[in-house]
Design an enzyme around this catalytic site. Structure first.
Site, PDB file in Angstrom:
ATOM      1  N   ASP A 127      -8.444  -2.184  -3.462  1.00  0.00           N
ATOM      2  CA  ASP A 127      -7.153  -1.897  -2.833  1.00  0.00           C
ATOM      3  C   ASP A 127      -7.128  -0.480  -2.221  1.00  0.00           C
ATOM      4  OD1 ASP A 127      -4.529  -2.590  -2.184  1.00  0.00           O
ATOM      5  OD2 ASP A 127      -4.108  -3.396  -4.161  1.00  0.00           O
ATOM      6  N   ASP A 184       1.437  -7.252   2.270  1.00  0.00           N
ATOM      7  CA  ASP A 184       1.509  -8.312   1.254  1.00  0.00           C
ATOM      8  C   ASP A 184       2.382  -9.494   1.677  1.00  0.00           C
ATOM      9  OD1 ASP A 184       0.074  -6.428  -0.058  1.00  0.00           O
ATOM     10  OD2 ASP A 184       1.358  -6.361  -1.838  1.00  0.00           O
TER      11      ASP A 184
HETATM   12  C1  GLA Z   1      -1.370  -4.261  -3.132  1.00  0.00           C
HETATM   13  C2  GLA Z   1      -2.171  -5.458  -2.627  1.00  0.00           C
HETATM   14  C3  GLA Z   1      -1.707  -6.718  -3.343  1.00  0.00           C
HETATM   15  C4  GLA Z   1      -1.858  -6.548  -4.854  1.00  0.00           C
HETATM   16  C5  GLA Z   1      -1.086  -5.322  -5.308  1.00  0.00           C
HETATM   17  C6  GLA Z   1      -1.351  -4.990  -6.756  1.00  0.00           C
HETATM   18  O1  GLA Z   1      -0.043  -4.333  -2.753  1.00  0.00           O
HETATM   19  O2  GLA Z   1      -2.025  -5.610  -1.246  1.00  0.00           O
HETATM   20  O3  GLA Z   1      -2.447  -7.828  -2.908  1.00  0.00           O
HETATM   21  O4  GLA Z   1      -3.221  -6.414  -5.178  1.00  0.00           O
HETATM   22  O5  GLA Z   1      -1.454  -4.166  -4.551  1.00  0.00           O
HETATM   23  O6  GLA Z   1      -0.635  -3.872  -7.187  1.00  0.00           O
END
Ligand code: GLA
Length: 376
Positions: A127, A184
């Site tokens: 990430d 997301d």
């Molecule tokens: C980010 C990523 C998500 C998930 C969250 C976890 O937002 O884009 O897919 O992994 O972190 O905290």
């Protein structure tokens, strides 16, 4: 790890968020075998954020699994997943903390890669939160890729920088096997539609070796769980899943597969859709019919074995009669050729169409065909 086809599996984030545990992972592994998902190709079981303690071990500097969630550590979970015939995925972050504020791997890349190898990991989602302002993003992915390569295990790097720094232009060169290109997903129609449309110009960069990841599926979530929003209808889920298949996106299930219903199970194991997603040539689709604002486009994709995939989309709120002149895909009217159509949802042949393909597409729905050029 060079993925020849879009990776398929399950990821904990969409439904479970921080509510993960060894029991939940093991039950999910059991369910994926029992429901035929592993046989259908869903091989990765990925633990996302929130698996560790808030601080590294002060003596070893290693990340430490949360002893309440994972009382027997991660190797125990990984062994279980492997015994079920699946591959095991872990999660970390290129910044100093993960997005949910657990230790990140910045400046600990080689130690953490070794730790994940010790766990028996086959996959690492990486990430982008809490990246130091002056740190070079691409270099951080190169660093973890090299660290994984030095770890003694074959671990696929799944980059997740949400499309920053024009990621599609350089990510393949890092050695990553897939890369998140967007923010997301939430479990609603507008979210998956906009995520998909944001990548329309970028899918040409996605190919065997490194696939454009437009996020974990919300198919079958019905508004429940961590990214549960208003939820989607079954029709919308069918549109979402078909888009992901058509555009060779990684297929990471995000619903609670222990409770998956028959409609969802049938959709995500549809062998014709999976055949399109997993096509060995991995060519991008092209827009065969453009409607101006991309709400009713028709996409065509050249597949292996002389087949084509055709997808008529309808993101509008009204039924729509889709029309594709075959001239648009290189089949003129005067050559005596047409397309033999096979409907992937009904599993039925629909005969040969000449000159034009017409089909009725409901609101927020799609029609998907496998096709072959033939005499007509
Ligand atoms: C980010 C990523 C998500 C998930 C969250 C976890 O937002 O884009 O897919 O992994 O972190 O905290």
């Amino acid at each position: 790890m060079f993925p020849k086809k879009p990776p398929m599996g399950f990821n904990t984030w969409n439904t479970f968020g921080e509510n993960i545990s060894a029991d939940m992972i093991k039950q999910t592994a059991d369910a994926m075998v029992e429901k035929g998902l592993v046989d259908a190709g869903y091989e990765y079981l990925v633990i996302d954020d929130c698996w560790s303690k808030r601080r590294r071990d002060p003596e070893t500097d290693r990340i430490v699994p949360d002893p309440v969630k994972f009382p027997n550590g991660m190797k125990d979970v990984s062994d279980y997943v492997h015994a079920k015939g699946m591959k095991f995925g872990m999660y970390s972050c290129a910044g100093v903390r993960t997005c949910a504020d657990y230790p990140g791997s910045f400046d600990h890349e080689y130690l953490d890669a070794k730790t994940f190898a010790d766990y028996g990991a086959d996959f690492l989602k990486y990430d982008y939160c809490y990246k130091p302002e002056n740190a070079d993003g691409p270099l951080l992915y190169r660093k973890m890729s090299m660290a994984l390569r030095s770890s003694g295990r074959d671990i696929m790097l799944s980059a997740c920088n949400w499309g920053c720094d024009d990621v599609h232009k350089w990510i393949r060169s890092t050695g990553a096997g897939m890369y998140r290109s967007t923010g997301d997903i939430c479990d609603n129609f507008v979210s998956f539609r906009d995520i998909f449309l944001s990548q329309l110009d970028n899918f040409v960069y996605s190919a065997p070796g490194c696939f454009n990841d437009i996020d974990m599926l919300t198919v079958g979530m019905y508004s429940q769980g961590n990214v549960g929003s208003t939820g989607c209808t079954d029709t919308e889920y069918r549109l979402q899943f078909s888009l992901w298949c058509m555009f060779a996106a990684p297929l990471m299930l995000g619903c609670d597969v222990r409770k998956i219903n028959d409609v969802t199970l049938k959709l995500v194991t549809n062998k014709h859709l999976l055949r399109i997603n997993q096509d060995e040539e991995g060519r991008p689709p092209f827009i065969a019919k453009h409607d101006g604002n991309n709400q009713k486009n028709i996409y065509v994709r050249v597949l292996s074995d002389n087949q084509l995939a055709i997808m008529c989309t309808n993101f509008t709120d009204r039924d729509h009669r889709a029309w594709l002149p075959l001239e648009n895909i290189g089949v003129p009217v005067n050559v005596g050729k047409g397309l033999r159509l096979f409907n992937v949802f009904t599993g039925e042949d629909e005969g040969v169409c000449k000159e034009s393909l017409f089909t009725q597409v409901g609101a927020h729905d799609c029609a998907v065909y496998l096709a072959e050029i033939c005499d007509a």
